[in-house]
Every structure is written in structure tokens, then in C-alpha cells.
Design a protein around this motif. Sequence first.
Motif, PDB file in Angstrom:
ATOM      1  N   MET A  62     -11.425   9.701  -4.022  1.00 22.04           N
ATOM      2  CA  MET A  62     -10.313   8.973  -4.376  1.00 22.04           C
ATOM      3  C   MET A  62      -9.663   8.027  -3.418  1.00 22.04           C
ATOM      4  SD  MET A  62      -6.507  10.997  -4.543  1.00 22.04           S
ATOM      5  CE  MET A  62      -6.852  12.062  -5.781  1.00 22.04           C
ATOM      6  N   LEU A  63      -9.922   8.221  -2.134  1.00 21.43           N
ATOM      7  CA  LEU A  63      -9.439   7.098  -1.071  1.00 21.43           C
ATOM      8  C   LEU A  63     -10.350   5.739  -1.173  1.00 21.43           C
ATOM      9  CD1 LEU A  63      -8.851   9.334   2.011  1.00 21.43           C
ATOM     10  CD2 LEU A  63      -7.112   8.194   0.517  1.00 21.43           C
ATOM     11  N   ALA A  64     -11.510   6.007  -1.785  1.00 23.18           N
ATOM     12  CA  ALA A  64     -12.414   4.955  -1.755  1.00 23.18           C
ATOM     13  C   ALA A  64     -11.930   3.974  -2.976  1.00 23.18           C
ATOM     14  CB  ALA A  64     -13.917   5.244  -1.963  1.00 23.18           C
ATOM     15  N   GLY A  65     -11.358   4.588  -4.040  1.00 20.50           N
ATOM     16  CA  GLY A  65     -10.914   3.796  -4.801  1.00 20.50           C
ATOM     17  C   GLY A  65      -9.604   3.003  -4.695  1.00 20.50           C
ATOM     18  N   ILE A  66      -9.171   3.322  -3.546  1.00 20.82           N
ATOM     19  CA  ILE A  66      -7.504   2.635  -3.147  1.00 20.82           C
ATOM     20  C   ILE A  66      -7.540   1.675  -2.447  1.00 20.82           C
ATOM     21  CG2 ILE A  66      -5.211   3.483  -2.451  1.00 20.82           C
ATOM     22  CD1 ILE A  66      -6.014   6.186  -3.185  1.00 20.82           C
ATOM     23  N   GLU A  67      -6.820   0.502  -2.345  1.00 16.58           N
ATOM     24  CA  GLU A  67      -6.923  -0.295  -1.453  1.00 16.58           C
ATOM     25  C   GLU A  67      -6.235   0.079  -0.080  1.00 16.58           C
ATOM     26  OE1 GLU A  67      -7.799  -3.462  -1.509  1.00 16.58           O
ATOM     27  OE2 GLU A  67      -8.569  -3.315  -3.331  1.00 16.58           O
ATOM     28  N   PRO A  68      -6.949  -0.266   1.044  1.00 20.24           N
ATOM     29  CA  PRO A  68      -6.667   0.382   2.421  1.00 20.24           C
ATOM     30  C   PRO A  68      -5.181  -0.175   2.551  1.00 20.24           C
ATOM     31  CG  PRO A  68      -8.641  -0.545   2.664  1.00 20.24           C
ATOM     32  CD  PRO A  68      -8.147  -0.808   1.143  1.00 20.24           C
ATOM     33  N   GLU A  69      -4.502  -1.202   2.267  1.00 20.96           N
ATOM     34  CA  GLU A  69      -3.498  -1.646   2.538  1.00 20.96           C
ATOM     35  C   GLU A  69      -2.524  -0.893   1.650  1.00 20.96           C
ATOM     36  OE1 GLU A  69      -5.774  -3.462   1.517  1.00 20.96           O
ATOM     37  OE2 GLU A  69      -6.068  -4.857   3.065  1.00 20.96           O
ATOM     38  N   THR A  70      -2.644  -0.312   0.580  1.00 14.94           N
ATOM     39  CA  THR A  70      -1.745   0.631  -0.137  1.00 14.94           C
ATOM     40  C   THR A  70      -1.441   2.047   0.737  1.00 14.94           C
ATOM     41  OG1 THR A  70      -2.677  -0.382  -2.162  1.00 14.94           O
ATOM     42  CG2 THR A  70      -1.378   1.747  -2.367  1.00 14.94           C
ATOM     43  N   VAL A  71      -2.567   2.322   1.249  1.00 13.84           N
ATOM     44  CA  VAL A  71      -2.433   3.683   2.119  1.00 13.84           C
ATOM     45  C   VAL A  71      -1.381   3.505   3.233  1.00 13.84           C
ATOM     46  CG1 VAL A  71      -3.393   5.365   3.360  1.00 13.84           C
ATOM     47  CG2 VAL A  71      -4.759   4.484   1.799  1.00 13.84           C
ATOM     48  N   ARG A  72      -1.520   2.372   4.016  1.00 12.94           N
ATOM     49  CA  ARG A  72      -0.684   1.985   4.786  1.00 12.94           C
ATOM     50  C   ARG A  72       0.758   1.635   4.509  1.00 12.94           C
ATOM     51  NH1 ARG A  72      -3.212  -1.963   6.762  1.00 12.94           N
ATOM     52  NH2 ARG A  72      -2.163  -3.730   5.938  1.00 12.94           N
ATOM     53  N   LEU A  73       0.989   0.971   3.343  1.00 16.35           N
ATOM     54  CA  LEU A  73       2.245   0.990   2.811  1.00 16.35           C
ATOM     55  C   LEU A  73       2.735   2.298   2.552  1.00 16.35           C
ATOM     56  CD1 LEU A  73       4.100  -0.750   0.896  1.00 16.35           C
ATOM     57  CD2 LEU A  73       2.610  -0.521  -0.930  1.00 16.35           C
ATOM     58  N   VAL A  74       2.091   3.180   2.022  1.00 11.71           N
ATOM     59  CA  VAL A  74       2.684   4.517   1.731  1.00 11.71           C
ATOM     60  C   VAL A  74       3.241   5.334   2.777  1.00 11.71           C
ATOM     61  CG1 VAL A  74       2.051   6.870   0.695  1.00 11.71           C
ATOM     62  CG2 VAL A  74       1.523   4.860  -0.444  1.00 11.71           C
ATOM     63  N   ILE A  75       2.287   5.361   4.005  1.00  6.77           N
ATOM     64  CA  ILE A  75       2.555   5.928   5.016  1.00  6.77           C
ATOM     65  C   ILE A  75       3.925   5.372   5.837  1.00  6.77           C
ATOM     66  CG2 ILE A  75       1.976   6.677   7.586  1.00  6.77           C
ATOM     67  CD1 ILE A  75      -1.080   6.822   6.322  1.00  6.77           C
TER      68      ILE A  75
END
Length: 282
Positions: A62-75
Motif C-alpha cells: 500500500m505504501l509503495a503506491g503512495i507518494e512519500p510527500e503525501t504520507v508526510r502531509l497526513v502526519i
Amino acid sequence: MEILRVFNNNVVLAKDDDGTEIVLTGRGIGFQGKPGKPIDATKIVRKFVPSDGRDPDHLAQMLAGIEPETVRLVIDALREAGLEELAGNTTVIASLSDHIDNALRRLADDTHITYPLRAEVSNLYPDEFAQGQRLLAAVNTRLAAAGRTTLPDDEATALAMHLVNAGFATGDLSYTYTMTGVIQQMMTIIEATFNIVFDRDSVNVSRFITHVRYLFVRIRQNNQLADEPAPIIHAITQSYPRAMQCAQRIAAILEMRLDANLTQDEIAYLALHIARVSGISE
């Protein structure tokens, strides 16, 4: 730490020093990586530890299909929205990041969707809906600052559903959607049984929904009430016969919708809450 599997240049499944399987993200962390190769600790940006027995491979995929910047944005947005406790929850971060990443892709493709459950969500889950609105505002503040298109207001509904879902410790929203429909059905059955119309914003209705949500959690966790004192269950049964009949009807609905048989203890306490929310005295 050593690599177990490379998903892409930015996501790997690894084995921690204590043998725990973890998901690591970071720019280039998987570049030229191979199973058994040690991890370059300087490239680790985030570490995700699967919880509740979840499959590490599924999380990594799942995480491999998500832009890293989006994860940082969510946190960052979770923290700004006052949801600090969820900013460390792997399941919540992954599901929210996946949703927002897809929402941003839809914006880029000029694809618009609507969420027909907005009224139900705001009514049944007012706290999570308010949190979803704060979270969306925090996300949009960061998107605007980066010169990107912001998400529409309707996304607050979807974010709220993810926050409700967090209480069930699952990344699958289907149970939460089912729960929402079942609660609405329960309220309709009670109104028809006692010939009343609820004020959906009342304190009594809010308390009833809270009880039902805890009931759903117990069903989900296979931890229904079953050892309550017999005199209490007997007293409820004798004091509220109509509410018991209504609770038994609802139990039949739950069996069909959730594939779960309620214990007699759960049915009795449900009847008690039905009596309270209906304002009946039998």
C-alpha cells in the motif's frame, strides 16, 4: 536491520534487530537493494510497524503506491488537527494517506465524486466529522502553501469515516459503511415500534449511538458480553418486554448484516438502551 523485500526505490520490508518485520520508507532506501542486504540507516525517513496481526507485505504494498510527500502531509496534518495520538498509528496513517493520494490523483484527472452519506456521518459521528473537517483544513493549508490544488469540502466526510474506522483497528472501510447503515436501520425500527420520531441531535440519541458503537466493537473483536449477573438480565427482561421484543428484532438484523449472533446479555442491555432512548416505562 536487513532487507527482506524491495517494493520500490522508496519502500522496503525489513527485519529489525529483534527479528520484527517492519516497513521502512525513504528516498532511495530500496535503490539497488536485495534481500539480506543491510539497511542504510541514513536513508530511513519513517518506520512502520504493522499492528493487530496485519500483514507487513500488504502494508508495504500500500505504501509503495503512495507518494512519500503525501504520507508526510497526513502526519503533519493529523498533528495540526489535534489528532496527535493518531499520528503514530500505522493503520490510520496508511489508510488516510492512501485516500488522500487517490483524491489528489482524481483532482489531477479532473474526476469528481460525491459522498452521499454526509448527513448520516455528521449526525451519527459528530466528533469524527468535526475532526475530519479540521484534518481537511490542515491538509488544504499545506497543499495551498505548496501551490497545489486543494481538496473539496466533501472530502471531510470520507476522512471522518476513516477516523470512525480507526476505532475498529482495521484498514477496511466496508465494516464502517455497513455499521452506518445498520445504525440508521436500528433507529428506524425503534421509531416504528414505539411510534415516535427521534430528535437525532438529542443527548439521548447520542448516548444510544455510543452504546451501539461499543457493541459493534465487541462484535468485531469477538468479545460480546456473556457473563453478566443473571438477576440483572432477568430484571431488564421483565421490566421492558416491548423493548426486549424490539431488541430481538434488531438482533436478527445484526445476524443477517454482520453475520453475528448476539448473546442474551447483549440483547438485554440493548433493550435497556432502547427503553431509555425511547423514553418508555413498562
